[in-house]
Scaffold this active site. Structure first.
Site, PDB file in Angstrom:
ATOM      1  N   THR A 139      40.044  32.990  41.432  1.00  0.00           N
ATOM      2  CA  THR A 139      41.189  31.728  41.331  1.00  0.00           C
ATOM      3  C   THR A 139      40.527  30.288  41.603  1.00  0.00           C
ATOM      4  O   THR A 139      40.831  29.485  41.038  1.00  0.00           O
ATOM      5  CB  THR A 139      41.875  32.297  42.593  1.00  0.00           C
ATOM      6  OG1 THR A 139      41.178  32.402  43.842  1.00  0.00           O
ATOM      7  CG2 THR A 139      42.810  33.540  42.315  1.00  0.00           C
ATOM      8  N   ASP A 229      27.932  32.990  40.811  1.00  0.00           N
ATOM      9  CA  ASP A 229      28.602  32.961  42.091  1.00  0.00           C
ATOM     10  C   ASP A 229      28.055  34.054  43.060  1.00  0.00           C
ATOM     11  O   ASP A 229      28.342  35.316  43.020  1.00  0.00           O
ATOM     12  CB  ASP A 229      30.125  33.440  41.738  1.00  0.00           C
ATOM     13  CG  ASP A 229      30.970  33.186  42.940  1.00  0.00           C
ATOM     14  OD1 ASP A 229      30.314  33.578  44.054  1.00  0.00           O
ATOM     15  OD2 ASP A 229      32.130  33.211  42.832  1.00  0.00           O
ATOM     16  N   LYS A 272      31.380  35.496  53.145  1.00  0.00           N
ATOM     17  CA  LYS A 272      31.655  36.852  52.854  1.00  0.00           C
ATOM     18  C   LYS A 272      30.162  37.667  53.196  1.00  0.00           C
ATOM     19  O   LYS A 272      29.954  37.789  54.278  1.00  0.00           O
ATOM     20  CB  LYS A 272      31.684  37.156  51.214  1.00  0.00           C
ATOM     21  CG  LYS A 272      33.155  36.839  51.018  1.00  0.00           C
ATOM     22  CD  LYS A 272      33.710  35.527  50.799  1.00  0.00           C
ATOM     23  CE  LYS A 272      34.940  35.038  50.051  1.00  0.00           C
ATOM     24  NZ  LYS A 272      35.391  33.795  50.205  1.00  0.00           N
ATOM     25  N   ARG A 396      46.592  40.793  44.191  1.00  0.00           N
ATOM     26  CA  ARG A 396      45.564  40.303  43.121  1.00  0.00           C
ATOM     27  C   ARG A 396      46.273  40.764  41.860  1.00  0.00           C
ATOM     28  O   ARG A 396      45.628  41.729  41.089  1.00  0.00           O
ATOM     29  CB  ARG A 396      44.382  40.856  43.397  1.00  0.00           C
ATOM     30  CG  ARG A 396      43.653  40.276  44.648  1.00  0.00           C
ATOM     31  CD  ARG A 396      42.768  39.121  44.611  1.00  0.00           C
ATOM     32  NE  ARG A 396      43.583  37.886  44.779  1.00  0.00           N
ATOM     33  CZ  ARG A 396      43.053  36.801  45.283  1.00  0.00           C
ATOM     34  NH1 ARG A 396      42.076  36.590  45.781  1.00  0.00           N
ATOM     35  NH2 ARG A 396      43.984  35.708  45.202  1.00  0.00           N
ATOM     36  N   PHE A 463      49.269  31.613  44.706  1.00  0.00           N
ATOM     37  CA  PHE A 463      49.677  32.886  45.523  1.00  0.00           C
ATOM     38  C   PHE A 463      49.654  32.425  47.056  1.00  0.00           C
ATOM     39  O   PHE A 463      50.001  33.148  48.239  1.00  0.00           O
ATOM     40  CB  PHE A 463      48.439  33.958  45.120  1.00  0.00           C
ATOM     41  CG  PHE A 463      47.050  33.248  45.151  1.00  0.00           C
ATOM     42  CD1 PHE A 463      46.606  32.619  44.216  1.00  0.00           C
ATOM     43  CD2 PHE A 463      46.533  33.342  46.467  1.00  0.00           C
ATOM     44  CE1 PHE A 463      45.298  32.139  44.229  1.00  0.00           C
ATOM     45  CE2 PHE A 463      45.136  32.920  46.191  1.00  0.00           C
ATOM     46  CZ  PHE A 463      44.684  32.398  45.360  1.00  0.00           C
TER      47      PHE A 463
END
Ligand code: F0G
Length: 499
Positions: A139, A229, A272, A396, A463
């Site tokens: 996203t 990423d 994360k 998702r 979202f």
């Protein structure tokens, strides 16, 4: 019939041995179970969007693994070593050292979190009209690519779009798709290939090291950069160790380094893998590009030696990086995700397979075939699960996918999922048992879950803040199937049993 007595030897061979988390708990944060009628009110007030719930109304919070980790005693000790100088904090140098040691990139630009790094990278590399291929969109990553004027193209293998495919590396790039794009647009219009490891929206699925190397070779031949990423690259490295031929005896730390060698740079959300509550970075090999990024970071984030972070945050991230590649830690981290996933599979709940690294993804399209995609089955399922049990999950699917900027139409992704995301070092296996039972309960009564429609739709990353209402009850189904009892069983009422 003779029954052979088990010898000691036999017992040793057959006895099941459990594993346990490689930490013990030093500080606890109480959590509170609410009543179903409270939760029904809370989700209505939140516009059926789990992002808009107050966290104190949540029992087990599986919204995200982002910034929700429990830090270790060492990280907390590191917080006290924060050097809050405006410039040249020693914690910056500790972070630079950790990124060089574990990820192998020489140039580091700290940012407040991953999207800060994505913003800088997209701004320096993308020209309007460019094209960026990647192994499925994420996203915020795609939003920054589009804001910089690029069009994103998904070049992930087809299996990634099939929630039932058991392909062990669904994060792989399809080299055929990539080469077709290069032929169509020309390498000069493709500044970089955006490679995620693992792939969040495919279900936390890993990419093979061999595939990453093929992508790197292909891109080098065409003069295209590879940007990793690296948000969950440690988790990806664990899958490589477990599943890729010849990698079983290579450490996760070594594999991480090998993965990074394939890339010209990386964006990172330290929230994360790196076990911190805030922080991220952009890392590059090219000095000149890094200087450009440093020129921008001072405008958008903060000085180039803190990038929006306190010194103590950088110290905690430097320590977290080292902890994240410890074999015991990573095995139990993904082990816990799989513990939950296996239970759900055992209960017959449709989940994305194989199980991924950071979350178990429920296949909402398979679970709720009576709700059309235009009524957001995954959003509805996440709401129903909250009302049932106080477990907070994340949509998702169609809502996350947003609208096509050209046509303004809703994108309809192949995957319509609800993500049960496991924070790192926060919950125990007992919490996972409760989650599995809660999902099973909703699964049993799935046909009473109702679709949703927007009452408020933000333009960007909708979202996060969108609001919904229940669509009018669909054709007679509820009444015919449940008779007069129906009203107490549909979404909004699910969960009464737990009061
Ligand atoms: N890349 C990936 C693969 C991510 O999962 C995220 C964040 C980001 C980049 C952006 O990083 O949040 O630090 O700005 N994912 C979170 C999630 C939000 O819940 O999956 P950020």
């Amino acid at each position: 019939m003779t029954i052979r007595a088990a010898t000691n030897e036999d017992t040793r061979v057959t006895r099941h041995r459990s594993w346990a988390e490689p930490w013990k708990i030093k500080v606890v944060e109480p959590i509170r179970m609410t009543t179903a009628s409270d939760r029904k009110r809370h989700i209505e007030e939140a516009g059926y969007n789990t992002f808009l719930l107050h966290s104190e109304h949540v029992y087990i919070d599986l919204l995200t693994d982002s910034g929700t980790s429990a830090m270790s005693d060492r990280q907390w000790a590191g917080m006290m070593l924060g050097d809050e100088a405006y410039a040249g904090s020693r914690n910056y140098y500790a972070l630079e050292d950790a990124v060089r040691t574990y990820y192998g990139f020489p140039e580091l630009i700290p940012t407040h979190q991953g999207r800060g790094a994505e913003h800088l990278l997209s701004t320096i590399l993308i020209k309007p009209g460019d094209h960026v291929p990647g192994n499925m969109y994420f996203t915020t990553t795609r939003a920054h690519q589009e804001l910089a004027g690029a069009t994103f193209h998904d070049v992930i293998i087809d299996e990634a779009h099939d929630p039932t495919s058991e392909h062990p590396f669904k994060g792989d790039v399809d080299l055929g798709k990539l080469s077709t794009l290069v032929k169509r647009y020309g390498a000069s219009r493709i500044p970089y290939v955006s490679v995620a490891a693992t792939v969040n929206l495919a279900g936390g699925q890993p990419i093979r090291l061999a595939n990453l190397r093929q992508v790197a070779d292909f891109c080098r031949m065409h003069g295209i950069k590879v940007i990793l990423d690296a948000t969950r690259a440690v988790e990806n490295a664990w899958f490589i160790q477990q599943r890729e031929p010849g990698m079983r005896h290579v450490t996760v730390a070594e594999i991480l380094k090998m993965m990074c060698e394939c890339a010209d740079g990386a964006t990172m959300s330290g929230k994360k893998d790196s076990l911190v509550n805030i922080g991220g970075w952009l890392a590059l090999r090219d000095r000149g590009l890094a200087e450009q990024a440093r020129g921008l970071v001072v405008v958008y984030e903060g000085l180039h030696t803190y990038g929006g972070l306190a010194g103590r945050d950088m110290e905690a991230m430097a320590i977290g990086i080292a902890e994240s590649v410890e074999e015991d830690y990573i095995r139990s981290r993904i082990g816990q995700v799989h513990y939950l996933g296996q239970q759900l599979i055992g209960l017959g709940v449709p989940v994305v397979k194989p199980l991924g690294g950071h979350a178990v993804f429920l296949d909402a399209a398979a679970m709720l075939p009576h709700i059309p995609r235009s009524e957001f089955p995954a959003q509805a399922l996440a709401s129903a699960l909250y009302v049932e049990s106080g477990v907070r999950a994340m949509e998702r699917g169609t809502v996350s996918a947003g609208r096509d900027p050209e046509t303004g139409e809703n994108r309809t992704p192949s995957l319509e999922l609800v993500r049960l995301t496991i924070p790192r070092r926060v919950y125990t296996q007992a919490h996972m048992d409760v989650v599995a039972e809660s999902v099973a309960e909703v699964f049993d009564r799935r046909r009473y879950v109702r679709g949703l429609r927007f009452t408020y739709e933000p333009k960007l990353l909708r979202f996060f803040q969108a609001r919904f209402e229940l669509v009018a009850r669909p054709a007679a189904s509820v009444v015919t199937e449940m008779g007069s009892d129906s009203n107490s069983r549909e979404i909004g009422e699910i969960g009464v049993r737990l009061q």
